[in-house]
Design a protein around this motif. Structure first.
Motif, PDB file in Angstrom:
ATOM      1  N   GLY A   4       1.764   7.348  -9.913  1.00 25.04           N
ATOM      2  CA  GLY A   4       0.491   7.868 -10.411  1.00 25.04           C
ATOM      3  C   GLY A   4      -0.425   6.807 -10.989  1.00 25.04           C
ATOM      4  O   GLY A   4      -1.592   7.074 -11.268  1.00 25.04           O
ATOM      5  N   LYS A   5       0.089   5.582 -11.156  1.00 28.49           N
ATOM      6  CA  LYS A   5      -0.724   4.494 -11.727  1.00 28.49           C
ATOM      7  C   LYS A   5      -1.654   3.936 -10.650  1.00 28.49           C
ATOM      8  O   LYS A   5      -1.240   3.673  -9.532  1.00 28.49           O
ATOM      9  CB  LYS A   5       0.182   3.392 -12.269  1.00 28.49           C
ATOM     10  N   GLN A   6      -2.935   3.749 -11.004  1.00 22.07           N
ATOM     11  CA  GLN A   6      -3.886   3.111 -10.102  1.00 22.07           C
ATOM     12  C   GLN A   6      -3.832   1.606 -10.297  1.00 22.07           C
ATOM     13  O   GLN A   6      -3.822   1.123 -11.433  1.00 22.07           O
ATOM     14  CB  GLN A   6      -5.311   3.610 -10.343  1.00 22.07           C
ATOM     15  N   ILE A   7      -3.773   0.893  -9.180  1.00 21.85           N
ATOM     16  CA  ILE A   7      -3.665  -0.564  -9.212  1.00 21.85           C
ATOM     17  C   ILE A   7      -4.702  -1.160  -8.260  1.00 21.85           C
ATOM     18  O   ILE A   7      -5.347  -0.448  -7.504  1.00 21.85           O
ATOM     19  CB  ILE A   7      -2.243  -1.035  -8.820  1.00 21.85           C
ATOM     20  N   LEU A   8      -4.845  -2.478  -8.311  1.00 26.82           N
ATOM     21  CA  LEU A   8      -5.687  -3.197  -7.362  1.00 26.82           C
ATOM     22  C   LEU A   8      -4.789  -4.031  -6.463  1.00 26.82           C
ATOM     23  O   LEU A   8      -3.783  -4.585  -6.916  1.00 26.82           O
ATOM     24  CB  LEU A   8      -6.694  -4.094  -8.082  1.00 26.82           C
ATOM     25  N   ALA A   9      -5.174  -4.120  -5.176  1.00 29.38           N
ATOM     26  CA  ALA A   9      -4.380  -4.874  -4.220  1.00 29.38           C
ATOM     27  C   ALA A   9      -5.287  -5.462  -3.140  1.00 29.38           C
ATOM     28  O   ALA A   9      -6.323  -4.896  -2.809  1.00 29.38           O
ATOM     29  CB  ALA A   9      -3.326  -3.977  -3.571  1.00 29.38           C
ATOM     30  N   VAL A  10      -4.852  -6.596  -2.599  1.00 33.97           N
ATOM     31  CA  VAL A  10      -5.514  -7.187  -1.430  1.00 33.97           C
ATOM     32  C   VAL A  10      -4.937  -6.468  -0.216  1.00 33.97           C
ATOM     33  O   VAL A  10      -3.711  -6.444  -0.028  1.00 33.97           O
ATOM     34  CB  VAL A  10      -5.257  -8.707  -1.342  1.00 33.97           C
ATOM     35  N   VAL A  11      -5.815  -5.877   0.600  1.00 32.95           N
ATOM     36  CA  VAL A  11      -5.349  -5.065   1.724  1.00 32.95           C
ATOM     37  C   VAL A  11      -5.573  -5.724   3.088  1.00 32.95           C
ATOM     38  O   VAL A  11      -5.229  -5.142   4.107  1.00 32.95           O
ATOM     39  CB  VAL A  11      -5.989  -3.659   1.712  1.00 32.95           C
ATOM     40  N   ASN A  12      -6.144  -6.942   3.107  1.00 31.61           N
ATOM     41  CA  ASN A  12      -6.413  -7.556   4.410  1.00 31.61           C
ATOM     42  C   ASN A  12      -5.602  -8.819   4.682  1.00 31.61           C
ATOM     43  O   ASN A  12      -5.986  -9.648   5.493  1.00 31.61           O
ATOM     44  CB  ASN A  12      -7.905  -7.799   4.612  1.00 31.61           C
ATOM     45  N   PHE A  13      -4.463  -8.966   4.018  1.00 27.19           N
ATOM     46  CA  PHE A  13      -3.515 -10.008   4.394  1.00 27.19           C
ATOM     47  C   PHE A  13      -2.672  -9.484   5.560  1.00 27.19           C
ATOM     48  O   PHE A  13      -2.461  -8.272   5.675  1.00 27.19           O
ATOM     49  CB  PHE A  13      -2.566 -10.346   3.239  1.00 27.19           C
ATOM     50  N   PRO A  14      -2.121 -10.371   6.384  1.00 25.15           N
ATOM     51  CA  PRO A  14      -1.194  -9.895   7.413  1.00 25.15           C
ATOM     52  C   PRO A  14       0.089  -9.372   6.764  1.00 25.15           C
ATOM     53  O   PRO A  14       0.425  -9.747   5.640  1.00 25.15           O
ATOM     54  CB  PRO A  14      -0.922 -11.131   8.271  1.00 25.15           C
ATOM     55  N   LYS A  15       0.793  -8.497   7.483  1.00 20.39           N
ATOM     56  CA  LYS A  15       2.074  -8.001   6.980  1.00 20.39           C
ATOM     57  C   LYS A  15       3.010  -9.173   6.741  1.00 20.39           C
ATOM     58  O   LYS A  15       2.988 -10.156   7.468  1.00 20.39           O
ATOM     59  CB  LYS A  15       2.720  -7.053   7.985  1.00 20.39           C
ATOM     60  N   LYS A  16       3.830  -9.039   5.694  1.00 23.69           N
ATOM     61  CA  LYS A  16       4.793 -10.092   5.370  1.00 23.69           C
ATOM     62  C   LYS A  16       6.185  -9.472   5.304  1.00 23.69           C
ATOM     63  O   LYS A  16       6.393  -8.501   4.564  1.00 23.69           O
ATOM     64  CB  LYS A  16       4.440 -10.739   4.025  1.00 23.69           C
ATOM     65  N   GLN A  17       7.104 -10.037   6.087  1.00 14.16           N
ATOM     66  CA  GLN A  17       8.468  -9.527   6.062  1.00 14.16           C
ATOM     67  C   GLN A  17       9.242 -10.172   4.927  1.00 14.16           C
ATOM     68  O   GLN A  17       9.278 -11.397   4.799  1.00 14.16           O
ATOM     69  CB  GLN A  17       9.191  -9.781   7.382  1.00 14.16           C
ATOM     70  N   ILE A  18       9.844  -9.321   4.107  1.00 19.60           N
ATOM     71  CA  ILE A  18      10.691  -9.754   3.008  1.00 19.60           C
ATOM     72  C   ILE A  18      12.018  -9.023   3.208  1.00 19.60           C
ATOM     73  O   ILE A  18      12.083  -7.807   3.048  1.00 19.60           O
ATOM     74  CB  ILE A  18      10.071  -9.421   1.641  1.00 19.60           C
ATOM     75  N   ALA A  19      13.047  -9.759   3.598  1.00 25.12           N
ATOM     76  CA  ALA A  19      14.341  -9.172   3.974  1.00 25.12           C
ATOM     77  C   ALA A  19      14.098  -8.140   5.076  1.00 25.12           C
ATOM     78  O   ALA A  19      13.497  -8.478   6.093  1.00 25.12           O
ATOM     79  CB  ALA A  19      15.052  -8.602   2.756  1.00 25.12           C
ATOM     80  N   ASN A  20      14.466  -6.896   4.841  1.00 19.57           N
ATOM     81  CA  ASN A  20      14.309  -5.854   5.857  1.00 19.57           C
ATOM     82  C   ASN A  20      13.053  -5.007   5.638  1.00 19.57           C
ATOM     83  O   ASN A  20      12.933  -3.920   6.179  1.00 19.57           O
ATOM     84  CB  ASN A  20      15.539  -4.948   5.849  1.00 19.57           C
ATOM     85  N   PHE A  21      12.104  -5.497   4.873  1.00 23.97           N
ATOM     86  CA  PHE A  21      10.930  -4.725   4.442  1.00 23.97           C
ATOM     87  C   PHE A  21       9.652  -5.457   4.845  1.00 23.97           C
ATOM     88  O   PHE A  21       9.583  -6.683   4.761  1.00 23.97           O
ATOM     89  CB  PHE A  21      10.985  -4.574   2.912  1.00 23.97           C
ATOM     90  N   PHE A  22       8.655  -4.698   5.291  1.00 25.18           N
ATOM     91  CA  PHE A  22       7.348  -5.276   5.629  1.00 25.18           C
ATOM     92  C   PHE A  22       6.342  -4.884   4.558  1.00 25.18           C
ATOM     93  O   PHE A  22       6.011  -3.711   4.405  1.00 25.18           O
ATOM     94  CB  PHE A  22       6.876  -4.812   7.007  1.00 25.18           C
ATOM     95  N   SER A  23       5.852  -5.877   3.820  1.00 25.01           N
ATOM     96  CA  SER A  23       4.837  -5.667   2.804  1.00 25.01           C
ATOM     97  C   SER A  23       3.472  -5.687   3.486  1.00 25.01           C
ATOM     98  O   SER A  23       3.146  -6.617   4.214  1.00 25.01           O
ATOM     99  CB  SER A  23       4.934  -6.762   1.746  1.00 25.01           C
ATOM    100  N   GLU A  24       2.669  -4.634   3.257  1.00 22.77           N
ATOM    101  CA  GLU A  24       1.392  -4.463   3.960  1.00 22.77           C
ATOM    102  C   GLU A  24       0.172  -4.751   3.090  1.00 22.77           C
ATOM    103  O   GLU A  24      -0.958  -4.672   3.565  1.00 22.77           O
ATOM    104  CB  GLU A  24       1.298  -3.030   4.495  1.00 22.77           C
ATOM    105  N   CYS A  25       0.391  -5.049   1.820  1.00 25.38           N
ATOM    106  CA  CYS A  25      -0.706  -5.401   0.924  1.00 25.38           C
ATOM    107  C   CYS A  25      -0.115  -6.200  -0.237  1.00 25.38           C
ATOM    108  O   CYS A  25       1.100  -6.206  -0.432  1.00 25.38           O
ATOM    109  CB  CYS A  25      -1.449  -4.161   0.421  1.00 25.38           C
ATOM    110  N   LEU A  26      -0.974  -6.871  -0.976  1.00 20.14           N
ATOM    111  CA  LEU A  26      -0.538  -7.677  -2.116  1.00 20.14           C
ATOM    112  C   LEU A  26      -1.060  -7.052  -3.398  1.00 20.14           C
ATOM    113  O   LEU A  26      -2.270  -7.065  -3.666  1.00 20.14           O
ATOM    114  CB  LEU A  26      -1.047  -9.118  -1.998  1.00 20.14           C
TER     115      LEU A  26
END
Length: 115
Positions: free
Chosen positions: A65-87
């Motif tokens: 429920g918390k609103q945050i700010l994130a960069v949404v136009n970086f390319p996806k980044k794989q971290i272990a078995n997970f793809f991060s889609e924003c920073l």
């Protein structure tokens, strides 16, 4: 404290920083450093996933429920078995292990741009 090199306004405009609401949080067991896997609702941009090293200051149940700010136009980044889609944006503490999330002071519509 070192200041990074000066950039142009055009460089800054390349970043797409948006407001979103965290809708789910899970432990990221395979991460090298303690982290959460977040799902964030960015309104018309959809739901995006992010890995965030914010476990020192935040409990999972307090993040939903918390609103945050994130960069949404970086390319996806794989971290272990997970793809991060924003920073997700945060401010480092002095030891760089405590991260305070950048949030809105008032509720805003998900997907709105930082300006």
């Amino acid at each position: 404290m070192n200041v990074k090199p000066e950039i142009s306004w055009e460089d800054f405009e390349k970043l797409d920083i948006r407001c979103g609401t965290i809708i789910s949080v899970d432990d990221f067991e395979k991460a090298t450093n303690p982290s959460y896997q977040l799902e964030i609702d960015f309104g018309d941009l959809g739901i995006r996933k992010s890995a965030a090293q914010i476990t020192k200051l935040y409990r999972k149940e307090d993040l939903v429920g918390k609103q945050i700010l994130a960069v949404v136009n970086f390319p996806k980044k794989q971290i272990a078995n997970f793809f991060s889609e924003c920073l997700v944006l945060g401010v480092y503490g002095e030891d760089k292990k405590e991260v305070t999330l950048v949030t809105t002071s008032l509720s805003t519509k998900n997907g709105m741009s930082l300006g």
